[in-house]
Design a protein around this motif. Sequence first.
Motif, PDB file in Angstrom:
ATOM      1  N   PRO A 109      30.473  79.067  58.885  1.00  0.00           N
ATOM      2  CA  PRO A 109      29.833  79.060  57.561  1.00  0.00           C
ATOM      3  C   PRO A 109      30.785  79.155  56.380  1.00  0.00           C
ATOM      4  N   SER A 110      31.908  79.857  56.502  1.00  0.00           N
ATOM      5  CA  SER A 110      32.768  80.050  55.336  1.00  0.00           C
ATOM      6  C   SER A 110      34.190  80.368  55.777  1.00  0.00           C
ATOM      7  N   TRP A 111      35.159  79.931  54.954  1.00  0.00           N
ATOM      8  CA  TRP A 111      36.572  80.215  55.172  1.00  0.00           C
ATOM      9  C   TRP A 111      37.191  80.677  53.860  1.00  0.00           C
ATOM     10  N   THR A 112      38.192  81.537  53.952  1.00  0.00           N
ATOM     11  CA  THR A 112      39.025  81.814  52.792  1.00  0.00           C
ATOM     12  C   THR A 112      40.236  80.889  52.848  1.00  0.00           C
ATOM     13  N   ALA A 113      40.857  80.685  51.693  1.00  0.00           N
ATOM     14  CA  ALA A 113      42.042  79.825  51.655  1.00  0.00           C
ATOM     15  C   ALA A 113      43.161  80.356  52.559  1.00  0.00           C
ATOM     16  N   PRO A 114      43.442  81.681  52.567  1.00  0.00           N
ATOM     17  CA  PRO A 114      44.477  82.178  53.483  1.00  0.00           C
ATOM     18  C   PRO A 114      44.138  81.932  54.958  1.00  0.00           C
ATOM     19  N   GLU A 115      42.866  82.041  55.310  1.00  0.00           N
ATOM     20  CA  GLU A 115      42.474  81.779  56.699  1.00  0.00           C
ATOM     21  C   GLU A 115      42.730  80.319  57.065  1.00  0.00           C
ATOM     22  N   LEU A 116      42.365  79.412  56.168  1.00  0.00           N
ATOM     23  CA  LEU A 116      42.631  77.998  56.418  1.00  0.00           C
ATOM     24  C   LEU A 116      44.134  77.730  56.513  1.00  0.00           C
ATOM     25  N   ALA A 117      44.900  78.362  55.634  1.00  0.00           N
ATOM     26  CA  ALA A 117      46.349  78.166  55.643  1.00  0.00           C
ATOM     27  C   ALA A 117      46.952  78.621  56.969  1.00  0.00           C
ATOM     28  N   ALA A 118      46.503  79.769  57.467  1.00  0.00           N
ATOM     29  CA  ALA A 118      47.022  80.284  58.737  1.00  0.00           C
ATOM     30  C   ALA A 118      46.659  79.368  59.886  1.00  0.00           C
ATOM     31  N   VAL A 175      49.022  78.514  51.170  1.00  0.00           N
ATOM     32  CA  VAL A 175      47.727  78.527  50.478  1.00  0.00           C
ATOM     33  C   VAL A 175      47.680  77.443  49.402  1.00  0.00           C
ATOM     34  N   ARG A 176      48.803  77.207  48.720  1.00  0.00           N
ATOM     35  CA  ARG A 176      48.830  76.174  47.689  1.00  0.00           C
ATOM     36  C   ARG A 176      48.495  74.810  48.272  1.00  0.00           C
ATOM     37  N   THR A 177      49.022  74.516  49.459  1.00  0.00           N
ATOM     38  CA  THR A 177      48.723  73.239  50.115  1.00  0.00           C
ATOM     39  C   THR A 177      47.244  73.143  50.451  1.00  0.00           C
ATOM     40  N   VAL A 178      46.655  74.252  50.925  1.00  0.00           N
ATOM     41  CA  VAL A 178      45.229  74.257  51.226  1.00  0.00           C
ATOM     42  C   VAL A 178      44.418  73.932  49.986  1.00  0.00           C
ATOM     43  N   ARG A 179      44.768  74.533  48.856  1.00  0.00           N
ATOM     44  CA  ARG A 179      44.014  74.292  47.621  1.00  0.00           C
ATOM     45  C   ARG A 179      44.149  72.832  47.173  1.00  0.00           C
ATOM     46  N   ARG A 180      45.349  72.261  47.349  1.00  0.00           N
ATOM     47  CA  ARG A 180      45.512  70.844  47.014  1.00  0.00           C
ATOM     48  C   ARG A 180      44.646  69.978  47.924  1.00  0.00           C
ATOM     49  N   ASP A 181      44.610  70.329  49.227  1.00  0.00           N
ATOM     50  CA  ASP A 181      43.796  69.552  50.171  1.00  0.00           C
ATOM     51  C   ASP A 181      42.314  69.645  49.837  1.00  0.00           C
ATOM     52  N   LEU A 182      41.853  70.826  49.436  1.00  0.00           N
ATOM     53  CA  LEU A 182      40.447  70.987  49.066  1.00  0.00           C
ATOM     54  C   LEU A 182      40.132  70.152  47.825  1.00  0.00           C
ATOM     55  N   SER A 183      41.072  70.088  46.892  1.00  0.00           N
ATOM     56  CA  SER A 183      40.872  69.257  45.701  1.00  0.00           C
ATOM     57  C   SER A 183      40.817  67.777  46.082  1.00  0.00           C
ATOM     58  N   ARG A 184      41.674  67.356  47.010  1.00  0.00           N
ATOM     59  CA  ARG A 184      41.646  65.961  47.463  1.00  0.00           C
ATOM     60  C   ARG A 184      40.298  65.619  48.098  1.00  0.00           C
TER      61      ARG A 184
END
Length: 238
Positions: free
Chosen positions: A20-29, A35-44
């Motif tokens: 149901p939900s993820w935090t950015a640090p969890e996705l990064a791990a 985490v910055r890369t994760v945020r860029r990917d979410l924006s893409r």
Amino acid sequence: MREPVTDRLDRVLGLLASRPSWTAPELAAELGVCVRTVRRDLSRLAARGVPIESDAGRGGGVRVPARRGLGRVQLDAREALDLLLALALAERLGSPLLLSTVKGLRQKLSAAFPPEERARVSGLRRRILVGPTSRNVAESWKAPRAAVLRPIQESFFEQRALELTYRANEVRTVRVVEPHYLLLSWPAWFLLVWDHLRGAVRMLRVDRIESARLTESTFRVRDSESMLATLGDVFATL
């Protein structure tokens, strides 16, 4: 080698769909990035029209709306090959859950490969053999080494010889083999090969292969009945 962005975006989508939900640090791990890369990917992904929802504030989660699909699934060549082998096994076992759609699935996946490789794709089912279960083998079977599985698979599909280190009765040998057939004696997998070291047909347990390397030497698939005939009643000795 750095993972292509498109492949990583597919992985992000898969993760978002998995709970149901993820935090950015969890996705990064999970992805092995910052985490910055994760945020860029979410924006893409958002720019491509994926409906990503997020909670404001530190530690806020990200998600896709419940009950919403993520579009067409994109597979790379290795993933398509994995799925093709799974379908070939299902066909060989006569799985009642897949028989109504397996032919169409195989044809769609085959179209993902270059024309010169489609003949090999169509012959995969015939190169998977199924034998009876052996209690002795089942009790001694161990999970194969992860590092050998990819070269074994590619060797089998591309019909290229494999250089491997094989252990049997505590004796290790380095040999070059041609993996003509995969044989399943549940839960164990065997390779039915032409062994260059022995100059003969051999049956090798996949869990006894300690290392494997793809070579440039190619081979033509031999007839399974004639290969098995040289081994006698192989199923009685499994």
